[in-house]
Design a protein around this motif. Sequence first.
Motif, PDB file in Angstrom:
ATOM      1  N   LEU A  69      23.841 -11.931 -35.692  1.00 35.41           N
ATOM      2  CA  LEU A  69      22.993 -10.908 -35.079  1.00 35.41           C
ATOM      3  C   LEU A  69      21.560 -10.994 -35.598  1.00 35.41           C
ATOM      4  CD1 LEU A  69      25.488  -7.916 -35.038  1.00 35.41           C
ATOM      5  CD2 LEU A  69      24.704  -9.270 -33.082  1.00 35.41           C
ATOM      6  N   GLU A  70      21.396 -11.277 -36.878  1.00 36.85           N
ATOM      7  CA  GLU A  70      20.055 -11.420 -37.447  1.00 36.85           C
ATOM      8  C   GLU A  70      19.343 -12.648 -36.875  1.00 36.85           C
ATOM      9  OE1 GLU A  70      20.683 -11.365 -41.677  1.00 36.85           O
ATOM     10  OE2 GLU A  70      21.019  -9.191 -41.706  1.00 36.85           O
ATOM     11  N   ALA A  71      20.064 -13.758 -36.744  1.00 34.24           N
ATOM     12  CA  ALA A  71      19.466 -14.971 -36.186  1.00 34.24           C
ATOM     13  C   ALA A  71      19.132 -14.789 -34.704  1.00 34.24           C
ATOM     14  CB  ALA A  71      20.409 -16.158 -36.379  1.00 34.24           C
ATOM     15  N   PHE A  72      19.995 -14.111 -33.979  1.00 35.81           N
ATOM     16  CA  PHE A  72      19.765 -13.845 -32.559  1.00 35.81           C
ATOM     17  C   PHE A  72      18.529 -12.968 -32.395  1.00 35.81           C
ATOM     18  CE2 PHE A  72      21.317 -11.471 -28.600  1.00 35.81           C
ATOM     19  CZ  PHE A  72      20.875 -12.441 -27.723  1.00 35.81           C
ATOM     20  N   GLU A  73      18.415 -11.949 -33.197  1.00 38.97           N
ATOM     21  CA  GLU A  73      17.251 -11.063 -33.138  1.00 38.97           C
ATOM     22  C   GLU A  73      15.974 -11.825 -33.494  1.00 38.97           C
ATOM     23  OE1 GLU A  73      15.831  -6.637 -34.594  1.00 38.97           O
ATOM     24  OE2 GLU A  73      17.520  -7.594 -35.600  1.00 38.97           O
ATOM     25  N   ALA A  74      16.047 -12.702 -34.488  1.00 39.31           N
ATOM     26  CA  ALA A  74      14.873 -13.480 -34.909  1.00 39.31           C
ATOM     27  C   ALA A  74      14.370 -14.396 -33.794  1.00 39.31           C
ATOM     28  CB  ALA A  74      15.208 -14.295 -36.152  1.00 39.31           C
ATOM     29  N   ALA A  75      15.246 -14.818 -32.899  1.00 44.54           N
ATOM     30  CA  ALA A  75      14.843 -15.672 -31.778  1.00 44.54           C
ATOM     31  C   ALA A  75      13.987 -14.913 -30.763  1.00 44.54           C
ATOM     32  CB  ALA A  75      16.071 -16.262 -31.086  1.00 44.54           C
ATOM     33  N   GLN A  76      14.029 -13.598 -30.790  1.00 41.31           N
ATOM     34  CA  GLN A  76      13.263 -12.712 -29.908  1.00 41.31           C
ATOM     35  C   GLN A  76      13.393 -13.081 -28.427  1.00 41.31           C
ATOM     36  OE1 GLN A  76       9.339 -13.096 -31.746  1.00 41.31           O
ATOM     37  NE2 GLN A  76       9.684 -11.147 -32.796  1.00 41.31           N
ATOM     38  N   PRO A  77      14.623 -13.139 -27.932  1.00 39.11           N
ATOM     39  CA  PRO A  77      14.788 -13.517 -26.525  1.00 39.11           C
ATOM     40  C   PRO A  77      14.406 -12.385 -25.572  1.00 39.11           C
ATOM     41  CG  PRO A  77      16.890 -12.884 -27.435  1.00 39.11           C
ATOM     42  CD  PRO A  77      15.902 -12.863 -28.584  1.00 39.11           C
ATOM     43  N   ASP A  78      13.886 -12.782 -24.423  1.00 40.64           N
ATOM     44  CA  ASP A  78      13.646 -11.815 -23.348  1.00 40.64           C
ATOM     45  C   ASP A  78      14.938 -11.540 -22.596  1.00 40.64           C
ATOM     46  OD1 ASP A  78      10.887 -11.727 -23.841  1.00 40.64           O
ATOM     47  OD2 ASP A  78      10.548 -13.488 -22.595  1.00 40.64           O
ATOM     48  N   LEU A  79      15.804 -12.560 -22.540  1.00 41.25           N
ATOM     49  CA  LEU A  79      16.996 -12.509 -21.705  1.00 41.25           C
ATOM     50  C   LEU A  79      18.048 -13.427 -22.305  1.00 41.25           C
ATOM     51  CD1 LEU A  79      18.038 -11.559 -18.853  1.00 41.25           C
ATOM     52  CD2 LEU A  79      17.066 -13.653 -17.957  1.00 41.25           C
ATOM     53  N   GLY A  80      19.288 -13.152 -22.027  1.00 36.65           N
ATOM     54  CA  GLY A  80      20.376 -14.050 -22.403  1.00 36.65           C
ATOM     55  C   GLY A  80      21.064 -14.532 -21.147  1.00 36.65           C
ATOM     56  N   ILE A  81      21.333 -15.828 -21.089  1.00 30.42           N
ATOM     57  CA  ILE A  81      22.048 -16.433 -19.964  1.00 30.42           C
ATOM     58  C   ILE A  81      23.364 -16.975 -20.515  1.00 30.42           C
ATOM     59  CG2 ILE A  81      22.026 -18.210 -18.168  1.00 30.42           C
ATOM     60  CD1 ILE A  81      19.796 -16.175 -17.790  1.00 30.42           C
ATOM     61  N   VAL A  82      24.478 -16.638 -19.862  1.00 31.00           N
ATOM     62  CA  VAL A  82      25.809 -17.006 -20.339  1.00 31.00           C
ATOM     63  C   VAL A  82      26.537 -17.803 -19.259  1.00 31.00           C
ATOM     64  CG1 VAL A  82      27.998 -16.115 -21.227  1.00 31.00           C
ATOM     65  CG2 VAL A  82      25.877 -14.840 -21.669  1.00 31.00           C
ATOM     66  N   LEU A  96      20.225  -6.623 -27.017  1.00 31.02           N
ATOM     67  CA  LEU A  96      19.140  -7.113 -27.857  1.00 31.02           C
ATOM     68  C   LEU A  96      17.967  -7.770 -27.117  1.00 31.02           C
ATOM     69  CD1 LEU A  96      19.267  -8.265 -31.352  1.00 31.02           C
ATOM     70  CD2 LEU A  96      18.034  -9.728 -29.761  1.00 31.02           C
ATOM     71  N   PRO A  97      18.177  -8.568 -26.071  1.00 35.14           N
ATOM     72  CA  PRO A  97      17.015  -9.170 -25.408  1.00 35.14           C
ATOM     73  C   PRO A  97      16.018  -8.099 -24.959  1.00 35.14           C
ATOM     74  CG  PRO A  97      19.015 -10.216 -24.646  1.00 35.14           C
ATOM     75  CD  PRO A  97      19.437  -9.016 -25.462  1.00 35.14           C
ATOM     76  N   SER A  98      14.740  -8.446 -24.960  1.00 35.12           N
ATOM     77  CA  SER A  98      13.718  -7.447 -24.634  1.00 35.12           C
ATOM     78  C   SER A  98      13.888  -6.850 -23.239  1.00 35.12           C
ATOM     79  CB  SER A  98      12.318  -8.039 -24.794  1.00 35.12           C
ATOM     80  OG  SER A  98      12.115  -9.091 -23.872  1.00 35.12           O
ATOM     81  N   LEU A  99      14.477  -7.600 -22.308  1.00 37.36           N
ATOM     82  CA  LEU A  99      14.753  -7.034 -20.987  1.00 37.36           C
ATOM     83  C   LEU A  99      15.993  -6.149 -20.997  1.00 37.36           C
ATOM     84  CD1 LEU A  99      13.912 -10.068 -18.681  1.00 37.36           C
ATOM     85  CD2 LEU A  99      12.542  -8.008 -19.081  1.00 37.36           C
ATOM     86  N   LEU A 102      22.113  -9.308 -20.539  1.00 37.82           N
ATOM     87  CA  LEU A 102      22.495 -10.715 -20.403  1.00 37.82           C
ATOM     88  C   LEU A 102      22.994 -10.938 -18.977  1.00 37.82           C
ATOM     89  CD1 LEU A 102      24.708 -11.160 -23.616  1.00 37.82           C
ATOM     90  CD2 LEU A 102      22.259 -11.536 -23.412  1.00 37.82           C
ATOM     91  N   ILE A 103      22.806 -12.150 -18.489  1.00 36.40           N
ATOM     92  CA  ILE A 103      23.291 -12.542 -17.164  1.00 36.40           C
ATOM     93  C   ILE A 103      24.359 -13.614 -17.356  1.00 36.40           C
ATOM     94  CG2 ILE A 103      22.672 -13.689 -15.003  1.00 36.40           C
ATOM     95  CD1 ILE A 103      19.888 -12.463 -15.333  1.00 36.40           C
TER      96      ILE A 103
END
Length: 159
Positions: A69-82, A96-99, A102-103
């Motif tokens: 979770l800390e590493a994911f937050e550090a990446a500062q993503p706008d969106l997650g694609i799965v 967590l993504p700024s938008l 996740l899609i």
Amino acid sequence: MVFFGTPEFAVPTLERLLAGPHDVVAVVSQPDRPRGRGQRPQASPVSRIAVGAELPLLRPERVAERDFLEAFEAAQPDLGIVAAFGQFLPRAVRDLPSLGYLINAHASLLPLYRGAAPIARALLDGQTETGVSIMRIAREMDAGPVALVGRIPIRAQDN
């Protein structure tokens, strides 16, 4: 964006995302697992693409782990694609993504064949059509709102 995926099924999606126009800031895949005759740990197909593209690669045993979770937050993503990631994504990850979401690209015509192995289940059930549903990830597995559906016929020789 951060891409979540593991098997060969997810590779075309990651490759298309890497072609642009948006930046993939990190990739999340399953940890190396024993495969093949020798049962030696091997990286997932998605992990191999990420390494080849020199992208930050996260391979958590569980995405609810604090380190992930800390590493994911550090990446500062706008969106997650799965696409075929293989783990339940808890709210802490989904929000967590700024938008704020996740899609997911799910390999069935939702709401049919939610969950694992949707392609095999469609074939075994004798369906004449399948496809991919692009949907927003929600708390319940493969139950979020569907934004786009692509349909393809299942031919008699498909297996």
